[in-house]
Write an enzyme that holds these catalytic residues in place. Structure first.
Site, PDB file in Angstrom:
ATOM      1  CB  SER A 145      39.497 -21.374 -18.523  1.00 23.62           C
ATOM      2  OG  SER A 145      39.910 -20.492 -17.519  1.00 23.62           O
ATOM      3  CG  HIS A 192      44.200 -19.053 -18.545  1.00 23.80           C
ATOM      4  ND1 HIS A 192      44.404 -20.435 -17.842  1.00 23.80           N
ATOM      5  CD2 HIS A 192      43.089 -18.671 -18.495  1.00 23.80           C
ATOM      6  CE1 HIS A 192      42.932 -20.509 -17.647  1.00 23.80           C
ATOM      7  NE2 HIS A 192      42.230 -19.641 -17.800  1.00 23.80           N
TER       8      HIS A 192
HETATM    9  C1  MCU Z   1      39.722 -20.938 -14.574  1.00 22.04           C
HETATM   10  O1  MCU Z   1      38.580 -20.556 -14.886  1.00 22.04           O
HETATM   11  C2  MCU Z   1      37.856 -19.443 -14.788  1.00 22.04           C
HETATM   12  C3  MCU Z   1      38.033 -18.993 -13.281  1.00 22.04           C
HETATM   13  O2  MCU Z   1      37.391 -19.712 -12.485  1.00 22.04           O
HETATM   14  C4  MCU Z   1      37.395 -17.521 -13.108  1.00 22.04           C
HETATM   15  O3  MCU Z   1      37.568 -16.844 -11.851  1.00 22.04           O
HETATM   16  C5  MCU Z   1      37.847 -16.561 -13.984  1.00 22.04           C
HETATM   17  O4  MCU Z   1      37.240 -15.398 -14.021  1.00 22.04           O
HETATM   18  O5  MCU Z   1      37.973 -17.029 -15.487  1.00 22.04           O
HETATM   19  C6  MCU Z   1      38.552 -18.271 -15.687  1.00 22.04           C
HETATM   20  C7  MCU Z   1      38.409 -18.589 -17.142  1.00 22.04           C
HETATM   21  O6  MCU Z   1      37.426 -19.143 -17.285  1.00 22.04           O
HETATM   22  O7  MCU Z   1      39.307 -17.854 -17.854  1.00 22.04           O
HETATM   23  C8  MCU Z   1      39.297 -18.183 -19.361  1.00 22.04           C
END
Ligand code: MCU
Length: 408
Positions: free
Chosen positions: A226, A359
């Site tokens: 992420s 996720h």
């Molecule tokens: C996918 O990474 C991020 C995303 O860019 C954000 O919008 C969200 O708030 O958090 C994601 C993340 O880091 O999830 C663990």
């Protein structure tokens, strides 16, 4: 923890990044000839000075220099990579400092302590190493932002890198907080991802200085999921000692292209865009703020960031969550693959998008693909890494108005 609507958006926290040393195109070529094309150090003309940008709705040509010169050789492509790195730092990620004046390290009880000093200031941070129960020392290793979210591969050490400690990522108010900024000042241009990449480079410096840690620094990978997947991609792009980059579910700011995501957003997709992402965390330089509403003027996109990794190993692990922009990620990495194709190593980049799981919960049906990349790049085995799959389609005619040369 991915928001189902664009409004709320907080996902757990994690972290990563490089340096613009002029272009020895690949330092990753240490092991077998099948996994990296060696490009001799090239002499590039001076990097860019003051330039003016002009809008381009398509993904930028990886094989034409900013001044219009065509790239026809591997050496010249190394110069193009250095140029793209400079452009990405200037307009999106901030400046990556090189190795500080002093780097020292000590190792005790599986904890590696890294001390850095420059211009009268100093910082210290630690990483912890978990050794494999098989294989033999010195071990290959994967540096995991926040520990990473992939299962530890057999024979490979896992290095837990607390990226948040180097540059915080709580919200936009975190800008300038963390060890990187203690050393370089709170107003340094580097966004958090660049600061993390700098930290990864210092971890590798420290491992080189510390044989008692029993890590083979010619076989280092990096991962994160992420937000930390975005960081892992940036680290792989900036640090040529990394031979395998494993960004997981990185989405916007990682494997997605800003242009494709804006287009999909205009078509109604619930997808993260450049203009949205800068309101979340200080992952980027403040300079990027001026471009998020005029993405076509950026002289690069994230296929360019990924292309900095070529010919080294890159395996992009994705999910199919709308917010991450799976169609943008697949298209962006398909365009990036041109770099590896041009260098004659098309299977040094892999792409796998498999959904129907939470996720950052790595699914078992991606395991054999991950294993193939780990074995090839970290364990020097001959495996089949011809992996490029998604349920989405990419239309090159919509996004690519250049051709892929065969570089000599
Ligand atoms: C996918 O990474 C991020 C995303 O860019 C954000 O919008 C969200 O708030 O958090 C994601 C993340 O880091 O999830 C663990």
């Amino acid at each position: 923890c991915i928001p189902s609507t664009q409004a709320s958006s907080t996902i757990p926290t994690t972290t990563l990044v490089t340096s613009v040393t002029p272009p020895p195109a690949s330092s990753a070529s240490s092991a077998s000839a099948t996994r990296a094309t060696s490009t001799s150090a090239a002499t590039c003309s001076a990097l860019l000075g003051s330039i003016s940008l002009k809008a381009n709705a398509k993904l930028n040509d990886l094989f034409t220099m900013f001044n219009g010169d065509k790239v026809t050789t591997k050496d010249k492509f190394a110069c193009r990579q250095a140029e793209m790195s400079e452009l990405i730092q200037r307009y999106e990620l901030g400046t990556l400092p090189g190795r500080p004046a002093t780097v020292t390290a000590s190792f005790s009880g599986n904890t590696l302590t890294i001390n850095c000093g420059d211009s009268g200031k100093s910082i210290s941070f630690t990483v912890t190493i978990t050794y494999p129960s098989s294989g033999s020392a010195p071990y290959p290793a994967i540096i995991g932002y926040g520990g990473g979210s992939l299962p530890a591969p057999a024979g490979v050490a896992m290095i837990n890198f607390n990226n948040d400690n180097i540059a915080a990522q709580v919200n936009t108010g975190s800008r300038g907080q963390g060890k990187f900024y203690d050393l370089y000042g709170k107003t340094h241009s580097a966004g958090a991802m660049t600061a993390w990449a700098w930290g990864v480079s210092r971890v590798i410096d420290a491992l080189e200085l510390t044989p008692s840690a029993r890590i083979d620094t010619t076989r280092i990978g990096v991962t994160g999921c992420s937000r930390n997947g975005k960081g892992a991609m940036v680290a792989g792009a900036f640090e040529k000692r990394i031979v395998l980059t494993l960004p997981q579910e990185s989405g916007a700011g990682g494997s997605a292209c800003w242009r494709i995501s804006d287009y999909l957003h205009s078509q109604g997709a619930n997808i993260q865009t450049a203009s949205e992402i800068i309101g979340e965390d200080p992952w980027f330089a403040t300079a990027f703020n001026s471009y998020v509403n005029q993405v076509p003027t950026l002289p690069f996109d994230h296929h360019s960031l990924a292309a900095l990794i070529a010919p080294r190993g890159l395996f992009v692990i994705d999910n199919n969550i709308d917010w991450l922009g799976p169609q943008s990620c697949f298209g962006c990495m398909t365009a990036a693959r041109s770099a590896w194709q041009a260098l004659g190593v098309p299977n040094n980049i892999g792409y796998s998008q498999i959904g129907s799981h939470a996720h950052c919960a790595f699914p078992s049906n991606q395991q054999s693909q991950l294993t193939a990349f780990v074995q090839k790049f970290l364990l020097n085995q001959n495996t089949n890494t011809a992996i490029f799959q998604s349920d989405f389609t990419f239309s090159p005619s919509q996004w690519v108005d250049w051709t892929t040369p065969t570089l000599s």
